[in-house]
Each structure stands twice: as structure tokens, then as C-alpha cells.
Design a protein around this motif. Sequence first.
Motif, short mmCIF file in Angstrom:
data_model
loop_
_atom_site.label_atom_id
_atom_site.label_comp_id
_atom_site.label_asym_id
_atom_site.label_seq_id
_atom_site.Cartn_x
_atom_site.Cartn_y
_atom_site.Cartn_z
N GLU A 171 -5.95 8.79 -2.29
CA GLU A 171 -6.83 7.80 -3.07
C GLU A 171 -5.44 7.36 -4.31
N THR A 172 -6.28 6.11 -5.09
CA THR A 172 -5.93 5.78 -6.51
C THR A 172 -6.16 5.89 -7.32
N SER A 173 -5.23 6.13 -8.89
CA SER A 173 -6.01 6.95 -10.13
C SER A 173 -5.36 5.96 -10.85
N ASP A 174 -5.78 6.25 -11.90
CA ASP A 174 -6.00 5.53 -12.89
C ASP A 174 -4.53 4.53 -13.73
N GLU A 175 -3.56 6.45 -13.57
CA GLU A 175 -2.56 6.60 -14.30
C GLU A 175 -1.81 5.53 -13.38
N GLN A 206 -0.43 6.45 3.97
CA GLN A 206 -1.32 6.96 2.64
C GLN A 206 -2.71 5.94 2.45
N PRO A 207 -3.14 5.92 3.85
CA PRO A 207 -4.56 5.32 3.97
C PRO A 207 -5.37 5.39 2.92
N GLU A 208 -5.90 4.83 1.57
CA GLU A 208 -7.49 4.64 1.31
C GLU A 208 -8.69 5.22 1.40
N GLN A 209 -8.75 7.11 0.42
CA GLN A 209 -10.17 7.85 1.12
C GLN A 209 -10.05 8.20 2.63
N ARG A 210 -9.07 8.33 3.52
CA ARG A 210 -9.01 9.09 4.77
C ARG A 210 -9.19 10.01 4.93
N SER A 211 -10.87 10.74 4.93
CA SER A 211 -9.62 12.33 5.87
C SER A 211 -8.98 12.39 6.56
N GLY A 212 -8.63 13.79 6.57
CA GLY A 212 -7.69 14.27 7.86
C GLY A 212 -5.98 15.04 7.04
N TRP A 213 -5.79 15.16 8.46
CA TRP A 213 -4.51 16.65 8.22
C TRP A 213 -3.52 15.78 7.35
N GLN A 230 5.45 1.03 -12.89
CA GLN A 230 3.86 0.44 -13.52
C GLN A 230 3.03 0.55 -12.82
N LYS A 231 2.76 0.94 -11.68
CA LYS A 231 1.48 0.56 -10.89
C LYS A 231 0.85 1.95 -10.69
N PRO A 232 -0.16 1.66 -10.73
CA PRO A 232 -1.56 2.34 -10.55
C PRO A 232 -0.60 3.72 -9.52
N LYS A 233 -0.72 5.10 -9.50
CA LYS A 233 -0.39 6.63 -9.24
C LYS A 233 -0.60 6.49 -8.18
N ARG A 234 -0.43 6.71 -6.80
CA ARG A 234 -0.81 7.19 -5.63
C ARG A 234 -1.17 9.07 -5.45
N VAL A 235 -2.34 9.60 -5.89
CA VAL A 235 -2.47 10.63 -5.48
C VAL A 235 -3.55 11.57 -3.88
N PHE A 236 -2.76 13.39 -3.89
CA PHE A 236 -3.21 13.38 -2.22
C PHE A 236 -3.88 14.48 -2.78
N VAL A 237 -5.02 13.79 -2.33
CA VAL A 237 -7.13 15.57 -2.93
C VAL A 237 -6.61 16.02 -1.66
N ARG A 238 -6.43 17.46 -2.03
CA ARG A 238 -6.97 18.40 -1.10
C ARG A 238 -8.28 19.41 -0.71
N ASP A 239 -8.57 19.27 0.62
CA ASP A 239 -9.89 20.17 0.52
C ASP A 239 -9.12 21.37 0.38
N SER A 240 -9.40 22.34 -0.68
CA SER A 240 -8.82 23.38 -0.62
C SER A 240 -9.79 24.61 0.03
N ALA A 241 -11.04 23.88 0.80
CA ALA A 241 -11.57 25.17 1.72
C ALA A 241 -10.72 25.05 3.14
N LYS A 242 -10.49 24.08 3.26
CA LYS A 242 -8.99 23.91 4.56
C LYS A 242 -8.15 24.74 4.70
#
Length: 251
Positions: A101-105, A137-144, A111-123
Motif C-alpha cells: 500500500e502507499t503510505s503518507d510518508e 507491487q500491485p496496490e492492496q492486492r493480497s497474496g504471497w 520525495q514520492k509517497p513510500k510503498r509499504v508491505f503490510v504482512r498478514d502475520s496470521a500466516k
Amino acid sequence: MERGADMTRHIPMLFCPAMVEALLAGRKTETRRILNPQPETYQNDAGETCDIYPFKVEGQTRPRIASGFGGSGVVTTQECRADVGDLIWVKEAHYAFGWWETSDELTKKTQKPKRVFVRDSAKPVLFEAPSDVVTGQPEQRSGWYKRSSLFLPKLESRLTLPVISFSIEQLHDISSRSCLAEGVQPVQEILQSMSASPSEKHRRDEYHRAHVAAYRSLWNRINGPEAWDDNPWVDVTKFHVMHQNIQGVAA
């Protein structure tokens, strides 16, 4: 650097895929890492270069690096990477379930918005590629997603290396036995032709040269083209390989 309940040091260490494969196969029981900064050396009146060696300072838990002749000399402020009894936990490439996802940082460089990987720690992470790995790095697409060894969580590592000895040497001083302990595959062509050599010394020399050449190629692949030619001082760490998470080893 962390410590276990028994105050044993827990040392994270990056290993490339080829070296992880060698660890899993039981071929790799040594690792050489470049000392940074490189220790300063000097010569005596005979033109001999001083020795570089680890030195245990009384009251300190981690050995220092010293230079001198005959075991006496100058002790630097630089510490050795590991000591006997320390536990190395292997950081390796893996697959994690999550999304980008794209963050505000903003990034410092562009000086462009930083891309951040959000991990599902349940898996839990996977070390073998699943059939449905997502590329890019598709936006908001869940997967491996394949993740760098830098991001492997300590609690999900699968290899622990208890340190059994360490030393300091120059890279080119490596022996053929240590080349094999570094994970280099035996050079079959040399092994097959050794019996045809008329000289035992010639057979030993050929065996040594072949395995050093194989390790030189590996070193350059990991550290950059012609990195071998620098002949740096390296920290040589020897270890056992345990196929379990460090928390189980340290318990």
C-alpha cells in the motif's frame, strides 16, 4: 544484537540462497565475513607483516581485534563478530502473505509517497515458493510475495548456528578443506584425475587450486566482481547447523 534468557548472544546473519542450500544439505559449517573497517597492519625490521588476531579483554564479553607479533601488540576498539557459544540465526529469502500500500510518508531520495508491505502475520512465512506468488507491487492486492532476507522475523527463522570457534585471517589464506566447509561443491574433475598424477604433491596442489578457484568464483558472485583480488582480512566463524528456530535452541 539480542541476548537469550541465559545471556547468550543472538546474532542475525544474512545468507544468500546458495549458502542456505549448503547449510540445509550439511555442506556449510564455516562463513567468512569482511572486517569493516579493515585492521591496520605494520611491518617489523625484517619486513614481515604483523599478525591480526582476536584478543579477549578481561571483563569484556566480546573479543577485540589485535595486531602485533608473537601474540603481543595493540588491541583495537573493533570487536569480533561472534564468540564461542553465541547463536547465529539465519536470515534468508522467504515468502510472506500480505499486500502493498502507499503510505503518507515520503522517500528521502525522490520525495514520492513510500510503498509499504503490510504482512498478514496470521500466516507463517514459507521458504518454498507457493504456486500463486504475486509479482510486482500491485496496490492492496493480497497474496504471497517474495521477501528479502532482511525482513525475515527472528521467530520464524528455521536455521540456528551455534558458534564453535572463530579466527581472523586474510581471504587468500583459505585452505581447500575450508573451501568445502564454506559450501563449495567438490571439484569432481580434479578428484577423478588425481590418481593419474605422478606426484602426490602435484595432486595436493591441483586439489587445492581447484577448490580455491571454485570458492573465489563464489566470493565474487556474492561480494562483487574482482572482490577476491582485494584479499581483505576476514572474520572466520565455524559452527554447527541446527534445523530449528533459535528460541528452541536457546530454551
